[in-house]
Design a protein around this motif. Sequence first.
Motif, PDB file in Angstrom:
ATOM      1  N   PRO A 324      39.611  48.206  38.375  1.00  0.00           N
ATOM      2  CA  PRO A 324      39.656  47.739  39.791  1.00  0.00           C
ATOM      3  C   PRO A 324      40.433  47.870  41.133  1.00  0.00           C
ATOM      4  O   PRO A 324      41.809  48.281  40.674  1.00  0.00           O
ATOM      5  CB  PRO A 324      39.982  46.447  38.931  1.00  0.00           C
ATOM      6  N   ASN A 356      35.258  49.007  39.420  1.00  0.00           N
ATOM      7  CA  ASN A 356      34.755  47.890  40.381  1.00  0.00           C
ATOM      8  C   ASN A 356      35.809  47.446  41.265  1.00  0.00           C
ATOM      9  O   ASN A 356      36.411  47.685  41.758  1.00  0.00           O
ATOM     10  CB  ASN A 356      35.844  47.070  39.144  1.00  0.00           C
ATOM     11  N   GLY A 358      35.004  45.256  43.622  1.00  0.00           N
ATOM     12  CA  GLY A 358      34.840  43.984  43.978  1.00  0.00           C
ATOM     13  C   GLY A 358      33.948  42.947  45.193  1.00  0.00           C
ATOM     14  O   GLY A 358      32.362  44.182  44.989  1.00  0.00           O
ATOM     15  N   VAL A 387      26.407  42.748  35.093  1.00  0.00           N
ATOM     16  CA  VAL A 387      27.712  42.523  34.068  1.00  0.00           C
ATOM     17  C   VAL A 387      27.321  42.136  33.251  1.00  0.00           C
ATOM     18  O   VAL A 387      28.464  42.747  32.111  1.00  0.00           O
ATOM     19  CB  VAL A 387      28.793  41.727  34.870  1.00  0.00           C
ATOM     20  N   PHE A 406      30.620  48.755  39.788  1.00  0.00           N
ATOM     21  CA  PHE A 406      30.379  47.511  40.758  1.00  0.00           C
ATOM     22  C   PHE A 406      30.862  46.972  42.023  1.00  0.00           C
ATOM     23  O   PHE A 406      32.075  47.527  42.151  1.00  0.00           O
ATOM     24  CB  PHE A 406      31.235  47.220  39.036  1.00  0.00           C
ATOM     25  N   ALA A 414      33.542  39.508  41.611  1.00  0.00           N
ATOM     26  CA  ALA A 414      34.674  40.341  41.666  1.00  0.00           C
ATOM     27  C   ALA A 414      35.967  40.305  40.840  1.00  0.00           C
ATOM     28  O   ALA A 414      35.985  41.816  40.610  1.00  0.00           O
ATOM     29  CB  ALA A 414      34.582  40.562  43.941  1.00  0.00           C
ATOM     30  N   THR A 417      34.420  40.483  36.811  1.00  0.00           N
ATOM     31  CA  THR A 417      34.194  40.866  35.988  1.00  0.00           C
ATOM     32  C   THR A 417      35.442  42.227  35.636  1.00  0.00           C
ATOM     33  O   THR A 417      34.777  42.312  34.816  1.00  0.00           O
ATOM     34  CB  THR A 417      33.768  42.145  37.225  1.00  0.00           C
ATOM     35  N   THR A 418      36.494  42.427  36.164  1.00  0.00           N
ATOM     36  CA  THR A 418      37.133  43.267  35.369  1.00  0.00           C
ATOM     37  C   THR A 418      37.912  42.276  34.569  1.00  0.00           C
ATOM     38  O   THR A 418      38.299  42.778  32.914  1.00  0.00           O
ATOM     39  CB  THR A 418      38.907  42.931  36.372  1.00  0.00           C
TER      40      THR A 418
END
Length: 523
Positions: A324, A356, A358, A387, A406, A414, A417-418
Amino acid sequence: MALLQGWQIFLIVLAGILALLFIAYQCILCWATRAYAKMVQDNTISVDDFVNEHPTPSQCLKCVLLNRFNVGNKIPSTEILELRVEESDKVAGLKVTFRSDVSTKQESAAAKHSGTKKPPLVVGTIRMGFGHHRIAYAATSWGLGDASRDVYFHDLLNIESEEANMIQDTDKMYSKFSRIASEWGGPIEKLWGSLTLSGDADSLRVTCQMAHYLSPIVSGLDKKSPIVASHSLVAAAAVAAGYENVINLVIDNYAQWFTVVPGALNLVQGPTNYHNFLKMGIPPSQLQLAGHWIPKELVDDIPTTCQWRIQRRVDGKPVRMLIPVGGAGAQRSFVCKLVAALAPMVKFGKVQLLLNAGDHAHMKQAFEEVLHQVDLEYSIVPDMAGVKKFRQDMVTHEPDTNVMLFAFDEYFTAVATTDILCNVSDVLACKPSELAFFPIPNLMIRRVGDHEQFFALRASELGDGTLEAREIEDCLEYVELFMKKELLTSMNEAIVKNNQIGIYDGCKNAIRIALERAEEMSK
């Protein structure tokens, strides 16, 4: 009488100028001492008493000037900004605060919970980067489900006001300098790193002084509410506004004055930080060791997820790496170089990358450019629905392409998701940040601020993360080890053991403490 020579005249003039400058400086220091005393005279809490020292004249000058830089000529307002609450469209059961539109006579946040319910649990934060929001959402996950009390998500930047604009200006400056330091490196990176280690007593004085200007955007809540803050400025503003049950979640693993708040209960994630704060003189009654700030779902799933990761190593599956990018959007150069360096392993099916970007358009573009350069096929996931479906599929399947990108237009997705993808990833590769405390094998890549090096030390000592890998070659060495069974198996076993002794229960404990204090205060 002999005439003075030119050099003698020069020395006399120079001495006179220096004497005048010295006198002027002393006059400025005298003014600064009085200005500082006037500045803090109406403060709710004395920072000088908290740090057990009174500022020198030069420190007074520094604090007065920095405060002027932060707030300009603005005078602290006594206005209470009326707030309203709405059901969150992101998290079921959560209520989000906004500023009331007086013209439409919307129901205020203070009145919303009236009746049989207890005053709401308020989780306060500031949308500065991703870390503070991530931790705030983690805290709310442990508070939801209690029918007797609502949970409010109170982001100070949601409250449209001059005070929110002040915070945004500060955040823009911090994010800009973080990106510059990360991209330029060298002396600029060293200078920025040294600044991130300079959170002395003066920085706490300036933070708490600014908090008095921000109190209007927290004053509209119920004064009996417990407030759990994922940003010290929120906790300081709550204390300044007169709240008595304020919990400050200390994010950093490096003890600095400006990360704690006088008048609040300051909770820390690790014992080293706890020891150092005690040595600094923080009153034990305002300090407690809690554990790591982790969402409930990640903690609940630790046994099954770690066993899933261990089995993947036994089965020889590709190492699935989640990479990320932080909220400031820094590290573009380093992360893109890492992706390029991993390309051969990805092509051979040894590594899978979950990138990611973001809500940073420049990071999406940078990732796409490097993926095209190294000829890596990838798929894009653009929204939360994608996601969630990906996460569900990845428990038992492999991705369609070895690289998944992503990228979103929306902030919450954003950040979230992590967290969502951690439980279907083998490794989290990130700078030493709040994610360094997460219960997933961590590859700690190059830091942005020098204070972050202590996050990596904590992870390494617990066995769930590596030391900081500052160069691409260091990262590749760790990835080679990840492909084998031993290191990732050891890391996952360490996570299970850490969980058994409550290492990851920080947010759980913070909510419990806040509610216990609320019950005690209501008697």
